[in-house]
Enzyme design. Structure first.
Site, PDB file in Angstrom:
ATOM      1  N   SER A 154      30.954  49.069  38.218  1.00  0.00           N
ATOM      2  CA  SER A 154      31.348  50.194  37.347  1.00  0.00           C
ATOM      3  C   SER A 154      30.268  51.265  37.403  1.00  0.00           C
ATOM      4  O   SER A 154      29.128  50.999  37.802  1.00  0.00           O
ATOM      5  CB  SER A 154      31.473  49.681  35.910  1.00  0.00           C
ATOM      6  OG  SER A 154      31.679  50.758  35.005  1.00  0.00           O
ATOM      7  N   TYR A 169      28.788  44.591  28.590  1.00  0.00           N
ATOM      8  CA  TYR A 169      29.549  45.005  29.781  1.00  0.00           C
ATOM      9  C   TYR A 169      28.626  45.657  30.817  1.00  0.00           C
ATOM     10  O   TYR A 169      28.629  45.279  32.000  1.00  0.00           O
ATOM     11  CB  TYR A 169      30.656  45.974  29.359  1.00  0.00           C
ATOM     12  CG  TYR A 169      31.508  46.486  30.488  1.00  0.00           C
ATOM     13  CD1 TYR A 169      32.520  45.699  31.040  1.00  0.00           C
ATOM     14  CD2 TYR A 169      31.320  47.764  31.020  1.00  0.00           C
ATOM     15  CE1 TYR A 169      33.312  46.175  32.075  1.00  0.00           C
ATOM     16  CE2 TYR A 169      32.109  48.243  32.059  1.00  0.00           C
ATOM     17  CZ  TYR A 169      33.104  47.447  32.581  1.00  0.00           C
ATOM     18  OH  TYR A 169      33.882  47.909  33.618  1.00  0.00           O
TER      19      TYR A 169
HETATM   20  P1  NAD Z   1      43.026  44.977  34.140  1.00  0.00           P
HETATM   21  O1  NAD Z   1      42.816  44.454  32.758  1.00  0.00           O
HETATM   22  O2  NAD Z   1      44.198  45.873  34.401  1.00  0.00           O
HETATM   23  O3  NAD Z   1      43.049  43.776  35.178  1.00  0.00           O
HETATM   24  C1  NAD Z   1      42.127  42.721  35.098  1.00  0.00           C
HETATM   25  C2  NAD Z   1      42.720  41.465  35.707  1.00  0.00           C
HETATM   26  O4  NAD Z   1      41.723  40.449  35.671  1.00  0.00           O
HETATM   27  C3  NAD Z   1      43.931  40.924  34.925  1.00  0.00           C
HETATM   28  O5  NAD Z   1      44.940  40.546  35.838  1.00  0.00           O
HETATM   29  C4  NAD Z   1      43.381  39.708  34.189  1.00  0.00           C
HETATM   30  O6  NAD Z   1      44.339  38.691  33.978  1.00  0.00           O
HETATM   31  C5  NAD Z   1      42.307  39.252  35.180  1.00  0.00           C
HETATM   32  N1  NAD Z   1      41.264  38.446  34.519  1.00  0.00           N
HETATM   33  C6  NAD Z   1      40.539  38.752  33.413  1.00  0.00           C
HETATM   34  N2  NAD Z   1      39.720  37.726  33.124  1.00  0.00           N
HETATM   35  C7  NAD Z   1      39.934  36.765  34.064  1.00  0.00           C
HETATM   36  C8  NAD Z   1      39.400  35.479  34.295  1.00  0.00           C
HETATM   37  N3  NAD Z   1      38.483  34.941  33.477  1.00  0.00           N
HETATM   38  N4  NAD Z   1      39.824  34.784  35.365  1.00  0.00           N
HETATM   39  C9  NAD Z   1      40.769  35.307  36.185  1.00  0.00           C
HETATM   40  N5  NAD Z   1      41.332  36.497  36.012  1.00  0.00           N
HETATM   41  C10 NAD Z   1      40.911  37.230  34.957  1.00  0.00           C
HETATM   42  O7  NAD Z   1      41.650  45.733  34.477  1.00  0.00           O
HETATM   43  P2  NAD Z   1      41.157  46.663  35.687  1.00  0.00           P
HETATM   44  O8  NAD Z   1      40.821  47.975  35.081  1.00  0.00           O
HETATM   45  O9  NAD Z   1      42.031  46.595  36.864  1.00  0.00           O
HETATM   46  O10 NAD Z   1      39.744  45.945  35.974  1.00  0.00           O
HETATM   47  C11 NAD Z   1      39.400  45.339  37.187  1.00  0.00           C
HETATM   48  C12 NAD Z   1      37.900  45.479  37.392  1.00  0.00           C
HETATM   49  O11 NAD Z   1      37.577  46.866  37.472  1.00  0.00           O
HETATM   50  C13 NAD Z   1      37.035  44.909  36.262  1.00  0.00           C
HETATM   51  O12 NAD Z   1      35.959  44.179  36.810  1.00  0.00           O
HETATM   52  C14 NAD Z   1      36.519  46.153  35.563  1.00  0.00           C
HETATM   53  O13 NAD Z   1      35.269  45.958  34.941  1.00  0.00           O
HETATM   54  C15 NAD Z   1      36.434  47.131  36.711  1.00  0.00           C
HETATM   55  N6  NAD Z   1      36.432  48.533  36.268  1.00  0.00           N
HETATM   56  C16 NAD Z   1      37.526  49.071  35.657  1.00  0.00           C
HETATM   57  C17 NAD Z   1      37.484  50.397  35.216  1.00  0.00           C
HETATM   58  C18 NAD Z   1      38.644  51.047  34.520  1.00  0.00           C
HETATM   59  O14 NAD Z   1      38.481  52.153  33.955  1.00  0.00           O
HETATM   60  N7  NAD Z   1      39.836  50.470  34.509  1.00  0.00           N
HETATM   61  C19 NAD Z   1      36.322  51.153  35.416  1.00  0.00           C
HETATM   62  C20 NAD Z   1      35.229  50.565  36.041  1.00  0.00           C
HETATM   63  C21 NAD Z   1      35.284  49.244  36.464  1.00  0.00           C
END
Ligand code: NAD
Length: 273
Positions: A154, A169
């Site tokens: 991130s 986080y």
């Molecule tokens: P999301 O919530 O849409 O998807 C996350 C997925 O991870 C879900 O399918 C959930 O079931 C799965 N998950 C969560 N905990 C889990 C576990 N313990 N075991 C297995 N699966 C698990 O979120 P996203 O935004 O797509 O996030 C994905 C990654 O991107 C994360 O690491 C997040 O920190 C990073 N990220 C997201 C953003 C944003 O703005 N969306 C920004 C920076 C970084």
């Protein structure tokens, strides 16, 4: 005679043909978009997710489009579970080329003083321990013929430190980048590349896993951006845009890139930094 436009289209090759990719958190958001795109580029996709309904929908969509995907119920914070899912995936597909350690949560957002120890631990367990486990259990399989590991970090914890309440986080996201660099150097001998993606705000379901506590108000620092904090697009990025970067890092197009974090945020982190 071939129309020149058609010839050009035909010359575009799938970039992950015959590759096997594991994507944690492949059932939603960035993981889902990456799974769909990698499958379109010929990869056989293994979805490691703890939320089966969503992951099954992604698998079905990939199969309906003529691709190949399987769901392996996995909680990435549980070592035995991760190891077992790798064994099952290897049994199903016989090889491994790409690992996208993507699953993560925002977790509890509050002041450090009011952060429950268990809430801190939960975020660390999923984001950092989960990344370690996802990489650790991939290595015996990737060593066979090299591969590409991507870690979804991130801007928080790397360029941005002003999102008060995100201490757990951000610490995990900084830890992921340090771990990525350690892994890149250690695994270079096996032709395994390791890189990190650092997204800014991306439109996904992650807010459903964000729990803001009232005490946050005590420590927040009010900052206003009258013209918004998205200089390039004036809105959050899409999961599909991040998936394009994941595809690049997964494919041989990035064959000389390892040990690097790449920001994908439309300059959001520069305005906050
Ligand atoms: P999301 O919530 O849409 O998807 C996350 C997925 O991870 C879900 O399918 C959930 O079931 C799965 N998950 C969560 N905990 C889990 C576990 N313990 N075991 C297995 N699966 C698990 O979120 P996203 O935004 O797509 O996030 C994905 C990654 O991107 C994360 O690491 C997040 O920190 C990073 N990220 C997201 C953003 C944003 O703005 N969306 C920004 C920076 C970084």
């Amino acid at each position: 005679m071939i129309n020149p436009n058609e010839a050009l289209e035909q010359s575009i090759q799938p970039r992950l043909k015959n590759k096997v990719a594991i994507i944690s958190g492949g059932g939603s958001g960035i993981g889902k978009a990456s799974a769909m795109l990698m499958a379109r580029h010929g990869a056989k996709v293994c979805l490691f997710d703890r939320t089966l309904d969503n992951a099954n929908e992604v698998r079905d969509a990939i199969k309906a489009a003529g691709g190949e995907a399987t769901v392996f119920r996995t909680d990435i914070s549980v070592a035995d579970n991760v190891e077992e899912s790798y064994k099952e995936a290897l049994k199903a597909y016989g090889r491994l080329d790409i690992v996208f350690a993507n699953a993560g949560i925002n977790g509890v957002m509050t002041s450090i003083e009011h952060m429950e120890v268990d809430d801190w631990q939960k975020t660390v367990d999923i984001n950092l321990r989960g990344t370690f486990l996802t990489v650790k259990y991939a290595i015996p399989h990737l060593k066979e013929s090299g591969g590409s590991i991507l870690i979804n970090s991130s801007i928080n914890g790397n360029r941005v430190f002003s999102n008060i309440g995100f201490s757990a986080y951000s610490s995990t996201k900084a830890g992921q980048v340090a771990f990525m660099k350690m892994a890149a150097l250690e695994l270079a001998r096996y032709k395994i590349r390791v890189n990190a993606i650092c997204p800014g705000a991306i439109e996904t379901s992650i807010d459903e896993n964000t729990f803001k506590k009232p005490e946050l108000k005590e420590v927040q620092i009010p900052v206003q951006y009258p013209e918004g904090d998205q200089p390039l697009a004036h809105k959050s990025g899409s999961a599909e845009q991040v998936a394009q970067l994941a595809l690049f890092l997964a494919s041989s197009d990035s064959s000389h890139i390892t040990g690097t974090e790449i920001y994908i945020d439309g300059a959001e982190s520069l305005i906050h930094g």
